[in-house]
Write a protein that holds these residues in place. Structure first.
Motif, short mmCIF file in Angstrom:
data_model
loop_
_atom_site.label_atom_id
_atom_site.label_comp_id
_atom_site.label_asym_id
_atom_site.label_seq_id
_atom_site.Cartn_x
_atom_site.Cartn_y
_atom_site.Cartn_z
N THR A 172 33.53 11.55 33.54
CA THR A 172 35.01 11.61 34.46
C THR A 172 34.22 11.00 35.93
O THR A 172 33.17 11.16 36.49
N GLN A 173 35.53 9.84 35.96
CA GLN A 173 35.05 9.41 37.85
C GLN A 173 35.81 9.74 38.84
O GLN A 173 37.13 9.97 38.71
N SER A 174 35.07 9.73 39.60
CA SER A 174 36.26 9.70 41.47
C SER A 174 34.96 9.47 42.48
O SER A 174 34.31 8.44 42.46
N PRO A 175 36.60 8.69 42.90
CA PRO A 175 37.96 8.38 43.54
C PRO A 175 38.42 8.35 42.50
O PRO A 175 37.61 7.14 41.45
N THR A 176 39.72 7.70 42.14
CA THR A 176 40.29 7.17 41.21
C THR A 176 40.54 5.95 41.97
O THR A 176 40.83 4.81 41.06
N CYS A 200 30.14 9.19 39.09
CA CYS A 200 30.06 9.27 37.26
C CYS A 200 29.89 10.42 37.40
O CYS A 200 28.73 11.14 37.39
N THR A 203 37.25 4.16 39.03
CA THR A 203 37.65 4.04 40.18
C THR A 203 37.85 2.45 40.38
O THR A 203 37.35 0.89 40.31
#
Lengths: 115, 110
Positions: A5-9, A23, A110
């Motif tokens: 999962t990565q942030s932000p997109t 991440c 991202t």
């Protein structure tokens, strides 16, 4: 179905600013790598962390730095942003012992735009 | 710099046809991997072939490896609209970093 999962997109920053991308690795993975992908190009290796230590770095300047935490999550920090830093930043995790037999698991990335 | 080069850079075929993409690389490898990327999103691992293997199958995918020619090919049989994506080959270099080519953009026309 990806475990990374990565942030932000998406992110828009101004030239000269600093940015932190995050991440979360797939459960059980102890290795995390970061890649930069410019539009229309293949991903370029930035660096890799194994058990919280950097164990490989690509051809990127020192203003690109990273961290890996005890839970194997990771951050990518970029200082003094330049227009050419605009790209898709991808995080990938793996289990080091099985890398020879299995590929990396990538996050969705991202999208960073520097204006 | 890129380790490999995919050929062709772009490929457009009709649904149901087979798609073949080629990859060349420059140095010796431990394994070669193929990834798919949809519309600038994350990469999805498709298949890995070791340097001592010559051919590998996974569903509608068939990968070949010729280490003497430093080349690999990815065949997708009976293509579907959902196969529309960019496809990358990648090899492992020192410190276990992946070195990617520039990719083949595959378009499946209905």
């Amino acid at each position: 179905e990806t475990g990374v999962t990565q942030s932000p997109t998406h992110l828009i920053k101004t030239r000269g600013q600093q940015v932190t991308l995050r991440c979360s690795s797939q459960s059980g993975h102890n290795t995390v790598s970061w890649y930069q992908q410019a539009l229309g190009q293949g991903p370029q290796f930035i660096f890799q962390y194994y058990r919280e230590e950097e164990n490989g770095r690509g051809n990127f300047p020192p203003r690109f730095s990273g961290l890996q935490f005890p839970n194997y999550s990771s951050e990518l920090n970029v200082n003094a942003l330049e227009l050419d830093d605009s790209a898709l930043y991808l995080c990938a995790s793996s289990l080091a012992d099985t890398l020879a037999n299995y590929g990396y698991t990538f996050g969705s990335g991202t999208r960073l735009t520097v204006v | 710099s890129q380790q490999g080069e995919e050929d062709p850079q772009a490929l457009s075929i009709q649904e149901g046809e087979n798609a073949t993409m080629n990859c060349s690389y420059k140095t010796s490898i431990n394994n070669l991997q193929w990834y798919r990327q949809n519309s600038g999103r994350g990469l999805v691992h498709l298949i890995l072939i070791r340097s001592n293997e010559r051919e590998k199958h996974s569903g509608r995918l068939r990968v070949t490896l010729d280490t003497s020619k430093k080349s690999s090919s990815l065949l997708i049989t009976a293509s579907r609209a959902a196969d529309t994506a960019s496809y990358f080959c990648a090899s492992i270099r020192g410190a276990q970093k992946l070195v990617f080519g520039q990719g083949t953009r595959l378009t499946i026309n209905p």
